[in-house]
Design a protein around this motif. Structure first.
Motif, PDB file in Angstrom:
ATOM      1  N   ASP A 178       0.816  -1.222   0.000  1.00  0.00           N
ATOM      2  CA  ASP A 178       0.000   0.000   0.000  1.00  0.00           C
ATOM      3  C   ASP A 178       0.846   1.267   0.000  1.00  0.00           C
ATOM      4  OD1 ASP A 178      -2.327  -1.611   0.164  1.00  0.00           O
ATOM      5  OD2 ASP A 178      -2.096  -1.741   2.347  1.00  0.00           O
ATOM      6  N   GLY A 179       1.964   1.218  -0.715  1.00  0.00           N
ATOM      7  CA  GLY A 179       2.821   2.392  -0.820  1.00  0.00           C
ATOM      8  C   GLY A 179       3.619   2.698   0.425  1.00  0.00           C
ATOM      9  N   THR A 180       3.693   1.751   1.375  1.00  0.00           N
ATOM     10  CA  THR A 180       4.441   1.965   2.618  1.00  0.00           C
ATOM     11  C   THR A 180       5.452   0.843   2.818  1.00  0.00           C
ATOM     12  OG1 THR A 180       2.913   0.714   4.022  1.00  0.00           O
ATOM     13  CG2 THR A 180       2.414   3.049   3.659  1.00  0.00           C
ATOM     14  N   ALA A 181       6.426   1.122   3.684  1.00  0.00           N
ATOM     15  CA  ALA A 181       7.401   0.110   4.092  1.00  0.00           C
ATOM     16  C   ALA A 181       6.997  -0.362   5.481  1.00  0.00           C
ATOM     17  CB  ALA A 181       8.810   0.693   4.086  1.00  0.00           C
ATOM     18  N   ARG A 182       6.320  -1.504   5.555  1.00  0.00           N
ATOM     19  CA  ARG A 182       5.714  -1.957   6.806  1.00  0.00           C
ATOM     20  C   ARG A 182       6.756  -2.336   7.853  1.00  0.00           C
ATOM     21  NH1 ARG A 182       0.392  -3.896   5.851  1.00  0.00           N
ATOM     22  NH2 ARG A 182      -0.659  -2.291   4.607  1.00  0.00           N
ATOM     23  N   TRP A 183       7.785  -3.104   7.397  1.00  0.00           N
ATOM     24  CA  TRP A 183       8.795  -3.520   8.376  1.00  0.00           C
ATOM     25  C   TRP A 183      10.111  -3.884   7.718  1.00  0.00           C
ATOM     26  CZ3 TRP A 183      10.179  -8.383   6.998  1.00  0.00           C
ATOM     27  CH2 TRP A 183       9.213  -9.337   6.636  1.00  0.00           C
ATOM     28  N   TYR A 184      11.132  -3.883   8.545  1.00  0.00           N
ATOM     29  CA  TYR A 184      12.442  -4.469   8.227  1.00  0.00           C
ATOM     30  C   TYR A 184      12.762  -5.497   9.288  1.00  0.00           C
ATOM     31  CZ  TYR A 184      17.502  -5.086   8.564  1.00  0.00           C
ATOM     32  OH  TYR A 184      18.754  -5.639   8.678  1.00  0.00           O
ATOM     33  N   ARG A 185      13.235  -6.662   8.874  1.00  0.00           N
ATOM     34  CA  ARG A 185      13.701  -7.682   9.802  1.00  0.00           C
ATOM     35  C   ARG A 185      15.016  -8.262   9.289  1.00  0.00           C
ATOM     36  NH1 ARG A 185       7.974  -8.792  10.204  1.00  0.00           N
ATOM     37  NH2 ARG A 185       7.302  -8.965  12.387  1.00  0.00           N
ATOM     38  N   ASN A 186      15.924  -8.565  10.200  1.00  0.00           N
ATOM     39  CA  ASN A 186      17.082  -9.398   9.867  1.00  0.00           C
ATOM     40  C   ASN A 186      17.119 -10.554  10.854  1.00  0.00           C
ATOM     41  OD1 ASN A 186      17.922  -7.522  11.990  1.00  0.00           O
ATOM     42  ND2 ASN A 186      19.996  -8.304  11.681  1.00  0.00           N
ATOM     43  N   ARG A 187      17.331 -11.757  10.313  1.00  0.00           N
ATOM     44  CA  ARG A 187      17.290 -12.955  11.142  1.00  0.00           C
ATOM     45  C   ARG A 187      18.399 -13.917  10.717  1.00  0.00           C
ATOM     46  NH1 ARG A 187      14.406  -9.959  13.388  1.00  0.00           N
ATOM     47  NH2 ARG A 187      12.297 -10.323  14.231  1.00  0.00           N
ATOM     48  N   ARG A 188      19.060 -14.512  11.719  1.00  0.00           N
ATOM     49  CA  ARG A 188      19.998 -15.593  11.433  1.00  0.00           C
ATOM     50  C   ARG A 188      19.244 -16.779  10.851  1.00  0.00           C
ATOM     51  NH1 ARG A 188      22.952 -17.693  16.381  1.00  0.00           N
ATOM     52  NH2 ARG A 188      23.840 -19.027  14.765  1.00  0.00           N
ATOM     53  N   VAL A 189      19.882 -17.452   9.908  1.00  0.00           N
ATOM     54  CA  VAL A 189      19.395 -18.754   9.465  1.00  0.00           C
ATOM     55  C   VAL A 189      20.017 -19.774  10.407  1.00  0.00           C
ATOM     56  CG1 VAL A 189      19.208 -20.383   7.571  1.00  0.00           C
ATOM     57  CG2 VAL A 189      19.268 -17.922   7.100  1.00  0.00           C
ATOM     58  N   ARG A 190      19.193 -20.372  11.247  1.00  0.00           N
ATOM     59  CA  ARG A 190      19.716 -21.188  12.347  1.00  0.00           C
ATOM     60  C   ARG A 190      19.778 -22.656  11.957  1.00  0.00           C
ATOM     61  NH1 ARG A 190      17.891 -16.659  14.914  1.00  0.00           N
ATOM     62  NH2 ARG A 190      18.984 -16.131  16.853  1.00  0.00           N
ATOM     63  N   PRO A 191      20.993 -23.216  11.908  1.00  0.00           N
ATOM     64  CA  PRO A 191      21.105 -24.651  11.625  1.00  0.00           C
ATOM     65  C   PRO A 191      20.630 -25.476  12.796  1.00  0.00           C
ATOM     66  CG  PRO A 191      23.249 -23.742  12.165  1.00  0.00           C
ATOM     67  CD  PRO A 191      22.293 -22.578  12.115  1.00  0.00           C
ATOM     68  N   SER A 192      20.449 -26.748  12.541  1.00  0.00           N
ATOM     69  CA  SER A 192      20.034 -27.645  13.610  1.00  0.00           C
ATOM     70  C   SER A 192      21.086 -27.661  14.706  1.00  0.00           C
ATOM     71  CB  SER A 192      19.828 -29.059  13.070  1.00  0.00           C
ATOM     72  OG  SER A 192      18.847 -29.063  12.057  1.00  0.00           O
TER      73      SER A 192
END
Length: 480
Positions: free
Chosen positions: A68-82
């Protein structure tokens, strides 16, 4: 001794952030409803700067949600191995969080890596769900560079893994994310087949002189007194026969993230490309010699009558003098035309500027393309400050300079609509600002490269690899 892949914007970020209602300069086009997510290495565990290879860092995804013409969120997350000690569930080496690419397929978001290591499913918030083997239909790792056929929606891949010996694997996933076709292809020497190409007729394999390095693998996995005999054993097995499962398991279990990459330039290995008919058998593949070099990423490929056109980013060598990352001289945009009738490949230079991370309009994968987009690079793969748009029909280019204090990255094309022209849309990519030590998500007009909007992020996005635009309907749930 320093390691440039740990300095500046190669350095990791230490926090996982969630920021909402992001500030924006300009106007975000209303047709952008989804997520832009990019993957890359972010080493957080203890490491040795002398041996750390950029490709072996812990994975971290960075995403921005637009609607809708907005930037709702930014997230950064580790890709966590088993967790260590947990039972392997996919047949892949669960060594590090997949760090190379992130795609949406079969209703899932997937973080990808190559070389027999496990891939991971992510949820709509970018958190790790767990390892992925495509519902048990494709164990033993995958590739970081699958190709989606725009006509069928199926996902094609070529996978390499030292544990398979002299075999690389071609696979096709149906639209539900299950393997419908697997072909084992004999290829001696365990080359690092980082990527491949797809045309309407062929699967194109790049068998080039970067191969598995037993000495590096031994240095990663065993104490110093055992390294020489272990290297001899691996050298005797790898690339000749399937490596026995106990040895594969031992090497996989003892490999460490944030360490060496067990691959080196090998001048004794031939340089060639292979054409496999898409519904053919391994016995039908034909090989064609090229000048020794290395290709991480093709721009695209297509059939042209009886010939096959391959547009590739060509490196003169790889992991020869720099064993920490891709820096063996300028990476140029070249065209290889394969002529099955003559048995030869004609090699032509399209652009001698150093560049990497080529992208096209993905609706034209395997079809003739006019435009391509590349990141200006320093040496082999470090980001410089510009984006290049290539018009391959007119043999011209357009350069977007981001400024002396900014770095570019891979930029992804998003069409304005399903029937839009080839460059009618926008380009999305992260840009790092040295002055503020933060990054923006830039939205550029794909025709002119003018800036349409900039989404200002609360942190920097370290230099990384590949990302994609994921319209909201391509992943389950859809966080609003």
């Amino acid at each position: 001794m320093g390691n440039k892949y740990l300095d500046g914007n190669f350095a990791p970020v230490t926090e996982e952030l969630t920021a909402t209602d992001l500030p924006v300069t300009g106007e975000i086009p209303a047709f952008l409803d989804g997520r832009y997510v990019r993957n890359g290495p972010n080493p957080l565990a203890e490491l040795d700067p002398q041996t750390y290879h950029w490709f072996m860092g812990d994975g971290m995804v960075h995403g921005v949600r637009l609607a809708d013409g907005t930037a709702r969120w930014y997230r950064n997350r580790r890709v966590r191995p088993s967790p260590p000690g947990s039972p392997a569930t996919t047949g892949g080496i669960e060594l590090l969080g997949a760090n190379t690419n992130v795609i949406a397929h079969g209703g899932k978001m997937l973080a990808l890596i190559e070389g027999g290591m496990a891939n991971y499913e992510l949820d709509e918030n970018l958190d790790t769900v767990g390892p992925c083997d495509f519902d048990g239909t494709l164990p033993g790792g995958y590739t970081a560079h699958p190709k989606r056929d725009p006509a069928t929606g199926e996902l094609h891949a070529v996978t390499h893994f030292f544990g398979r010996g002299d075999i690389v694997q071609y696979s096709v996933l149906d639209t539900a994310g299950r393997a419908r076709r697997i072909v084992d292809i004999p290829v001696p020497g365990v080359p690092m087949m980082h990527d491949f190409s797809l045309t309407e007729k062929y699967v194109v394999l790049y068998d080039l002189p970067v191969t598995f390095d037993a000495h590096s693998a031994a240095a990663i996995t065993v104490p110093r007194p055992l390294r020489y005999p272990t290297a001899l054993l691996l050298s005797a097995l790898v690339g000749r026969v399937r490596v026995p499962d106990p040895i594969t398991a031992m090497v996989g279990k003892r490999m460490r993230p944030n360490d060496r990459l067990p691959a080196r330039w090998n001048p004794a290995h031939p340089a060639r490309v292979g054409l496999l008919p898409r519904e053919g058998t391994a016995e039908q593949i034909r090989w064609f010699e090229v000048e020794p070099c290395y290709v991480f990423h093709p721009l695209n490929a297509y059939d042209d009558g009886d010939t096959v056109v391959l547009d590739v980013v060509r490196h003169p060598k790889m992991f020869h003098t720099d064993t920490n990352g891709p820096d063996e001289g300028p990476a140029t945009l070249d065209r290889w035309t394969v002529d099955p009738t003559s048995g030869k490949v004609r090699e032509t230079r399209l652009d001698d500027r150093s560049q990497e991370f080529p992208r096209i309009d993905d609706r034209l994968v395997g079809r003739e393309h006019r435009y391509g987009y590349t990141m200006e690079s320093l040496g082999g793969g470090s980001p410089a400050g510009a984006l290049i748009k290539h018009d391959l029909r007119r043999d011209t280019s357009l350069v977007k300079s981001l400024g002396t204090d900014r770095q570019a990255s891979e930029f992804v094309f998003v069409p304005r609509g399903p029937d839009a022209a080839e460059d009618d849309g926008v380009l999305l990519g992260y840009s790092y600002d040295r002055q503020t030590d933060r990054s923006d998500l830039l939205i550029l007009d794909a025709q002119t490269l003018d800036t349409v909007a900039a989404v200002h992020l609360p942190s920097r996005v370290p230099n990384g690899f590949h990302g994609n635009w994921m319209p909201d309907e391509t992943t389950r749930g859809g966080v609003r």
